[in-house]
Write a protein that holds these residues in place. Structure first.
Motif, PDB file in Angstrom:
ATOM      1  N   TYR A 171       0.832  -1.194   0.000  1.00  0.00           N
ATOM      2  CA  TYR A 171       0.000   0.000   0.000  1.00  0.00           C
ATOM      3  C   TYR A 171       0.871   1.250   0.000  1.00  0.00           C
ATOM      4  O   TYR A 171       1.803   1.379   0.787  1.00  0.00           O
ATOM      5  N   GLN A 172       0.550   2.174  -0.913  1.00  0.00           N
ATOM      6  CA  GLN A 172       1.113   3.516  -0.862  1.00  0.00           C
ATOM      7  C   GLN A 172       0.092   4.436  -0.178  1.00  0.00           C
ATOM      8  O   GLN A 172      -1.105   4.195  -0.241  1.00  0.00           O
ATOM      9  N   MET A 173       0.579   5.476   0.479  1.00  0.00           N
ATOM     10  CA  MET A 173      -0.309   6.358   1.246  1.00  0.00           C
ATOM     11  C   MET A 173      -0.079   7.819   0.909  1.00  0.00           C
ATOM     12  O   MET A 173       1.048   8.238   0.636  1.00  0.00           O
ATOM     13  N   THR A 174      -1.171   8.579   0.944  1.00  0.00           N
ATOM     14  CA  THR A 174      -1.075  10.034   1.024  1.00  0.00           C
ATOM     15  C   THR A 174      -1.620  10.427   2.392  1.00  0.00           C
ATOM     16  O   THR A 174      -2.529   9.783   2.921  1.00  0.00           O
ATOM     17  N   PHE A 175      -1.065  11.468   2.980  1.00  0.00           N
ATOM     18  CA  PHE A 175      -1.398  11.830   4.358  1.00  0.00           C
ATOM     19  C   PHE A 175      -1.487  13.339   4.462  1.00  0.00           C
ATOM     20  O   PHE A 175      -0.518  14.052   4.229  1.00  0.00           O
ATOM     21  N   GLU A 176      -2.671  13.839   4.787  1.00  0.00           N
ATOM     22  CA  GLU A 176      -2.879  15.272   4.993  1.00  0.00           C
ATOM     23  C   GLU A 176      -3.574  15.475   6.334  1.00  0.00           C
ATOM     24  O   GLU A 176      -4.262  14.578   6.829  1.00  0.00           O
ATOM     25  N   THR A 177      -3.410  16.652   6.901  1.00  0.00           N
ATOM     26  CA  THR A 177      -3.999  16.922   8.216  1.00  0.00           C
ATOM     27  C   THR A 177      -4.596  18.316   8.254  1.00  0.00           C
ATOM     28  O   THR A 177      -4.162  19.207   7.517  1.00  0.00           O
ATOM     29  N   ALA A 178      -5.619  18.487   9.090  1.00  0.00           N
ATOM     30  CA  ALA A 178      -6.275  19.790   9.228  1.00  0.00           C
ATOM     31  C   ALA A 178      -6.753  19.951  10.669  1.00  0.00           C
ATOM     32  O   ALA A 178      -7.116  18.980  11.329  1.00  0.00           O
ATOM     33  N   LEU A 179      -6.756  21.189  11.154  1.00  0.00           N
ATOM     34  CA  LEU A 179      -7.209  21.472  12.508  1.00  0.00           C
ATOM     35  C   LEU A 179      -8.735  21.562  12.520  1.00  0.00           C
ATOM     36  O   LEU A 179      -9.327  22.325  11.764  1.00  0.00           O
ATOM     37  N   MET A 180      -9.354  20.754  13.374  1.00  0.00           N
ATOM     38  CA  MET A 180     -10.811  20.734  13.495  1.00  0.00           C
ATOM     39  C   MET A 180     -11.191  21.277  14.866  1.00  0.00           C
ATOM     40  O   MET A 180     -10.588  20.906  15.875  1.00  0.00           O
ATOM     41  N   ARG A 181     -12.203  22.129  14.909  1.00  0.00           N
ATOM     42  CA  ARG A 181     -12.644  22.732  16.169  1.00  0.00           C
ATOM     43  C   ARG A 181     -13.895  22.051  16.694  1.00  0.00           C
ATOM     44  O   ARG A 181     -14.717  21.556  15.925  1.00  0.00           O
TER      45      ARG A 181
END
Length: 238
Positions: free
Chosen positions: A211-221
């Motif tokens: 498996y190859q992965m992409t990984f993104e993140t965001a701040l959730m309130r």
């Protein structure tokens, strides 16, 4: 209240144990200074210094009484034989007190079976013995390792023969995500693609899958009444 009555009437504890109840809603500053994150939190203090271990058992009068009596025994021993008292305290705390205080976090290890459709799972502070103050919950975390598929050192060795852009297996590993504001946490958006690799040689092609992965993140309130949680959102594709 019954526990307080027992401590006040027992000969061994009547003169040395005072049971005090603090309402953290009315004394938020004091509870914040003491790093109270869950309710109820039951601790022992001597001259303003916290004694280890903190109470973590069933909240019955019998268990509380035994815990308090053990602290009294160690306190009395500390006047006669300080070294022995420290050794006993460390044994009860399952390790040196200093070491416990330096590592107050949780360590989560395990595997999850997920369907090959978009979804999510949540990591949240919760306990059958405590209720948590949502406004004080901090979901900062470090991802030591996150991958899809069974772990395989053989596949990892083979992947290093491919260009870097074709072996994105663990992009989240080693990253730390700190929540610097209240009522917020980092959510992760992950896409995992099942990939076929072919290693060509003179005799034959060697085929394997990973498996190859992409990984993104965001701040959730979050609203003030909801406890923040770490929330990976995986999408595994064939």
């Amino acid at each position: 209240e019954r526990f307080a009555e027992v401590m006040q009437t027992a000969d061994e504890t009547a003169d040395v144990v005072n049971v005090i109840k603090v309402n953290c809603q009315s004394n938020k500053r004091a509870c914040a200074d003491e790093k109270i994150r869950a309710f109820p939190t039951i601790r022992a203090y001597n001259n303003g210094n916290e004694l280890m271990p903190t109470f973590s058992g069933d909240r019955t009068v019998l268990r509380l009484e035994g815990w308090a009596r053990e602290h009294v025994r160690l306190w009395k021993m500390s006047h006669k034989d300080p070294k022995k008292a420290v050794a006993m305290s460390n044994k009860k705390s399952k390790g040196p007190v200093k070491k416990q205080l330096e590592h107050p976090q949780c360590l989560i290890v395990g595997y999850l079976e997920i369907k090959r459709v978009p979804g999510s799972f949540h990591i949240e502070a919760r306990s059958s013995h405590h209720s948590f103050d949502a406004s004080s919950t901090n979901a900062s975390h470090t991802v030591n390792h996150l991958s899809f598929g069974p772990p395989s050192k053989t596949i990892d060795r083979r992947l290093y023969k491919f260009p870097e852009e074709y072996r994105i297996r663990n992009p989240a590993d080693g990253q730390t995500f700190v929540s610097e504001v209240t009522h917020a946490s980092q959510h992760h958006f992950i896409q995992a693609v099942h990939t076929r690799y072919e290693m060509l040689s003179i005799l034959r092609a060697r085929i394997f899958y990973a498996y190859q992965m992409t990984f993104e993140t965001a701040l959730m309130r979050y609203v003030a009444s909801e406890a923040p949680k770490a929330s990976p959102n995986p999408d595994a594709q064939t």
